[in-house]
Motif scaffolding. Structure first.
Motif, PDB file in Angstrom:
ATOM      1  N   ASN A  44       0.811  -1.211   0.000  1.00 38.30           N
ATOM      2  CA  ASN A  44       0.000   0.000   0.000  1.00 38.30           C
ATOM      3  C   ASN A  44       0.847   1.265   0.000  1.00 38.30           C
ATOM      4  OD1 ASN A  44      -2.408  -1.413  -0.106  1.00 38.30           O
ATOM      5  ND2 ASN A  44      -2.654  -1.466   2.105  1.00 38.30           N
ATOM      6  N   GLU A  45       1.956   1.268   0.728  1.00 40.99           N
ATOM      7  CA  GLU A  45       2.865   2.432   0.720  1.00 40.99           C
ATOM      8  C   GLU A  45       3.406   2.666  -0.686  1.00 40.99           C
ATOM      9  OE1 GLU A  45       3.823   4.746   2.926  1.00 40.99           O
ATOM     10  OE2 GLU A  45       2.592   3.930   4.542  1.00 40.99           O
ATOM     11  N   ARG A  46       3.852   1.599  -1.336  1.00 41.26           N
ATOM     12  CA  ARG A  46       4.390   1.740  -2.689  1.00 41.26           C
ATOM     13  C   ARG A  46       3.316   2.233  -3.660  1.00 41.26           C
ATOM     14  NH1 ARG A  46       9.527  -1.032  -3.578  1.00 41.26           N
ATOM     15  NH2 ARG A  46      10.576  -0.572  -1.617  1.00 41.26           N
ATOM     16  N   LEU A  47       2.121   1.716  -3.529  1.00 43.93           N
ATOM     17  CA  LEU A  47       1.053   2.141  -4.440  1.00 43.93           C
ATOM     18  C   LEU A  47       0.645   3.587  -4.195  1.00 43.93           C
ATOM     19  CD1 LEU A  47      -1.107  -1.101  -4.646  1.00 43.93           C
ATOM     20  CD2 LEU A  47       0.547  -0.206  -6.303  1.00 43.93           C
ATOM     21  N   ARG A  48       0.722   4.047  -2.956  1.00 44.51           N
ATOM     22  CA  ARG A  48       0.447   5.467  -2.668  1.00 44.51           C
ATOM     23  C   ARG A  48       1.479   6.366  -3.353  1.00 44.51           C
ATOM     24  NH1 ARG A  48      -2.021   3.943   2.006  1.00 44.51           N
ATOM     25  NH2 ARG A  48      -0.172   3.594   3.250  1.00 44.51           N
ATOM     26  N   VAL A  49       2.726   5.934  -3.322  1.00 46.11           N
ATOM     27  CA  VAL A  49       3.775   6.707  -3.989  1.00 46.11           C
ATOM     28  C   VAL A  49       3.507   6.736  -5.495  1.00 46.11           C
ATOM     29  CG1 VAL A  49       6.251   6.807  -4.518  1.00 46.11           C
ATOM     30  CG2 VAL A  49       5.494   6.305  -2.187  1.00 46.11           C
ATOM     31  N   TRP A  50       3.166   5.580  -6.080  1.00 41.72           N
ATOM     32  CA  TRP A  50       2.857   5.523  -7.514  1.00 41.72           C
ATOM     33  C   TRP A  50       1.721   6.482  -7.864  1.00 41.72           C
ATOM     34  CZ3 TRP A  50       3.778   5.069 -12.338  1.00 41.72           C
ATOM     35  CH2 TRP A  50       2.740   4.936 -13.260  1.00 41.72           C
ATOM     36  N   GLU A  51       0.655   6.438  -7.093  1.00 39.98           N
ATOM     37  CA  GLU A  51      -0.491   7.302  -7.373  1.00 39.98           C
ATOM     38  C   GLU A  51      -0.113   8.775  -7.284  1.00 39.98           C
ATOM     39  OE1 GLU A  51      -3.362   5.817  -4.576  1.00 39.98           O
ATOM     40  OE2 GLU A  51      -3.598   3.944  -5.690  1.00 39.98           O
ATOM     41  N   GLY A  52       0.760   9.115  -6.348  1.00 39.71           N
ATOM     42  CA  GLY A  52       1.216  10.494  -6.219  1.00 39.71           C
ATOM     43  C   GLY A  52       2.040  10.943  -7.413  1.00 39.71           C
ATOM     44  N   ILE A  53       2.808  10.034  -7.958  1.00 39.89           N
ATOM     45  CA  ILE A  53       3.646  10.351  -9.117  1.00 39.89           C
ATOM     46  C   ILE A  53       2.829  10.334 -10.401  1.00 39.89           C
ATOM     47  CG2 ILE A  53       5.509   9.439 -10.582  1.00 39.89           C
ATOM     48  CD1 ILE A  53       6.862   8.500  -7.992  1.00 39.89           C
ATOM     49  N   ALA A  54       1.999   9.326 -10.571  1.00 37.12           N
ATOM     50  CA  ALA A  54       1.332   9.095 -11.850  1.00 37.12           C
ATOM     51  C   ALA A  54       0.085   9.934 -12.068  1.00 37.12           C
ATOM     52  CB  ALA A  54       0.965   7.622 -11.976  1.00 37.12           C
TER      53      ALA A  54
END
Length: 167
Positions: A44-54
Motif C-alpha cells: 500500500n505504501e508503494r502504491l500510494r507513492v505511484w499514485e502520487g507520481i502518476a
C-alpha cells in the motif's frame, strides 16, 4: 532523476507503471519474508507513492518523469507544503517495521527491492546515519533526500541515495 527512474522501472521496459511498484514491493516483501499486515502495508505504501507520481497516467517515460519531477521540485507548493509529505512517504516505504527509524536491514531490503546491489546499501546507510547510532531518523533521511534531489554537485556525498548514478 534518471537514476531513480531506472530503479523504479522494475521490469526495465522503459516505462514506469503501477506494475513496477508492485514488483518492487513484492521483492522487498520476499527479501524480508513478510506476510499478512506487514506485507500489505508495504504494498500500500508503494502504491500510494505511484499514485502520487502518476496521477491519471498509466505509464510514464523517463523524459516525462524528469520533466514532472523538475516541475514538482520547482513548484512553490512543494517547497512550502508537500516537501514533508513526500519525504515522509519515502521514509515510510523504507521503515518496514514502522518504528520511526530505518535500520541497516530495512535499508538493504529497500536497495534489494529496487535492484540495487545490497552491498551498496552499507555505504549509503553510513552516510545517512550522520550521528552514527546505527539507525537513520526522519531528520537524517530528510537531509540526504533533499541533498540528492536538489544538489547539482557531482561530488555530493548523498549522490548514492539510489545506488550508483546513471548517465
Amino acid at each position: 532523476m534518471r537514476t531513480v527512474f531506472k530503479r523504479l522501472d522494475a521490469n526495465a521496459d522503459g516505462y514506469m507503471t503501477k506494475e513496477d511498484y508492485v514488483i518492487t514491493a513484492q521483492a522487498l516483501i520476499d527479501y524480508l519474508g513478510l506476510t499478512g499486515k506487514e506485507a500489505e502495508r508495504i504494498l500500500n505504501e508503494r502504491l500510494r507513492v505511484w499514485e502520487g507520481i502518476a496521477g491519471d497516467k498509466t505509464r510514464i517515460t523517463v523524459d516525462e518523469y524528469c520533466q514532472d519531477i523538475l516541475s514538482f521540485l520547482n513548484d512553490r507548493r512543494f517547497r512550502e507544503e508537500l516537501c514533508y509529505t513526500v519525504i515522509r512517504a519515502e521514509f515510510n516505504a523504507i521503515d518496514i517495521d514502522g518504528d520511526g527509524f530505518i535500520s541497516k536491514e530495512e535499508h538493504a531490503a529497500y536497495f534489494y527491492s529496487l535492484n540495487i546491489p545490497t552491498e551498496s546499501s552499507k555505504d549509503d546507510f553510513d552516510v545517512l546515519d550522520s550521528n552514527k547510532d546505527g539507525l537513520v531518523s526522519i531528520d537524517e533521511f530528510a537531509e540526504g533526500f533533499l541533498e540528492f534531489w536538489l544538489t547539482e554537485d557531482p561530488d555530493n556525498i548523498y549522490n548514492q541515495t539510489y545506488g550508483s548514478l546513471v548517465n
